[in-house]
Write an enzyme that holds these catalytic residues in place. Structure first.
Site, PDB file in Angstrom:
ATOM      1  N   GLU A   1       2.681  10.979   7.541  1.00 16.86           N
ATOM      2  CA  GLU A   1       1.754  11.201   6.545  1.00 16.86           C
ATOM      3  C   GLU A   1       0.189  11.226   6.969  1.00 16.86           C
ATOM      4  OE1 GLU A   1       2.347   9.051   2.965  1.00 16.86           O
ATOM      5  OE2 GLU A   1       4.616   9.292   2.984  1.00 16.86           O
TER       6      GLU A   1
ATOM      7  N   ASP B   1      -4.016   4.137  -4.867  1.00 11.90           N
ATOM      8  CA  ASP B   1      -3.950   3.365  -3.477  1.00 11.90           C
ATOM      9  C   ASP B   1      -4.130   1.768  -3.798  1.00 11.90           C
ATOM     10  OD1 ASP B   1      -3.321   5.319  -2.075  1.00 11.90           O
ATOM     11  OD2 ASP B   1      -5.190   6.086  -1.921  1.00 11.90           O
TER      12      ASP B   1
END
Length: 271
Positions: A56, A67
């Site tokens: 990724e 995040d």
């Protein structure tokens, strides 16, 4: 309702190979540009060489609401270093040249700024397999669905323990390649204990579809990789890899990746 996984999936054959080996795929995340662009590309190639089945490639974004602190800190450093979307596409090219399989993970705003069709075109040209879009829901993804069909890219949407049955079904039906299952509620980050909600969430997807399911948001050790590989099709690792790279450079990153790759294979040996 049963949702059949599309035969047009680019990532499908990778999961098939892993399944034939009796194991989950190892999926590793790193942001482009951390600690600098050149090192980040070398790090992503190191993931391939150390046993990652899918890489990724993160697009740093100034408002990363989903995040955890490790990735936020890394993406802030990358942005301060002047990273650009074209650097992410160059990283995808490098991964492909090394024999790896790359997907891009990005919040939706950078894609809108770049141009949806242009981004899809350039990602496909770079050798990318698809796009993970954590803040895009299928209801609002009409242009992306069309662009992904045009350029033969997989589209990976997120599901969570809080997803209603209707939302889960809609998300699974819109996804191609795999579904990203958030194993804990809230933001990402390495954890010592993996959420108990993850097996139940994977089971809910499996009840309605044969699409592979990747579980992320917490893995930090080979032991956890083996645990998650017991029920998921993909084991996704992000924050722990970012920490390894930041703390110990490429040597530490390779060591952790090899441990994680051994972990998913431990599960295969035990099954």
């Amino acid at each position: 309702m049963t949702v059949k996984q599309s035969e047009a999936s680019r990532l499908g054959p990778i999961f098939d190979v892993c399944r034939d080996d009796g194991r989950a795929a190892l999926i590793g995340y790193l942001p482009t540009g951390y600690p600098d662009v050149t090192t980040s590309v070398h790090a992503m190639v190191a993931l391939v060489e150390s046993g990652c089945d899918i890489v990724e490639v993160g697009v740093p974004y100034s408002d990363p609401g989903m995040d955890g602190p490790t990735i936020v800190k890394a993406t802030e450093a990358a942005l301060h270093g002047g990273v650009r979307v074209r650097d992410t596409l160059a990283a995808v090219e490098a991964i492909s040249a090394a024999g790896g399989h790359a997907v891009v993970m990005t919040y939706w705003n950078p894609v809108l700024r770049y141009g949806i069709d242009a981004f899809a075109r350039d990602l496909a040209s770079a050798g990318g397999y698809g796009l993970i879009t954590p803040d895009l829901i299928p209801d609002e993804a009409g242009q992306w669905l069309a662009a992904s069909e045009e350029h033969r890219l997989d589209r990976i949407f997120l599901v969570a323990p809080s997803s209603t049955p209707q939302r889960l079904a809609m998300t699974v039906e819109a996804s191609r390649g795999f579904v990203y299952a958030a194993s804990t509620m809230g933001v990402t980050g390495a954890r010592d204990v993996v959420s108990n909600a993850a097996p139940e969430l994977v089971g809910r997807v499996k009840e309605i579809s044969d699409i592979p399911v990747g579980v992320g948001l917490g893995v930090r050790s080979g032991e956890q990789a083996a645990q998650i590989g017991g029920y998921a099709d993909g084991v996704i690792v992000g924050s722990a890899l970012v920490s390894a790279l930041g703390d110990g450079g490429l040597t530490a990153l390779r060591a952790l990746t090899e441990e994680l790759a051994a972990g998913v294979r431990q599960r295969a040996a035990a099954s």
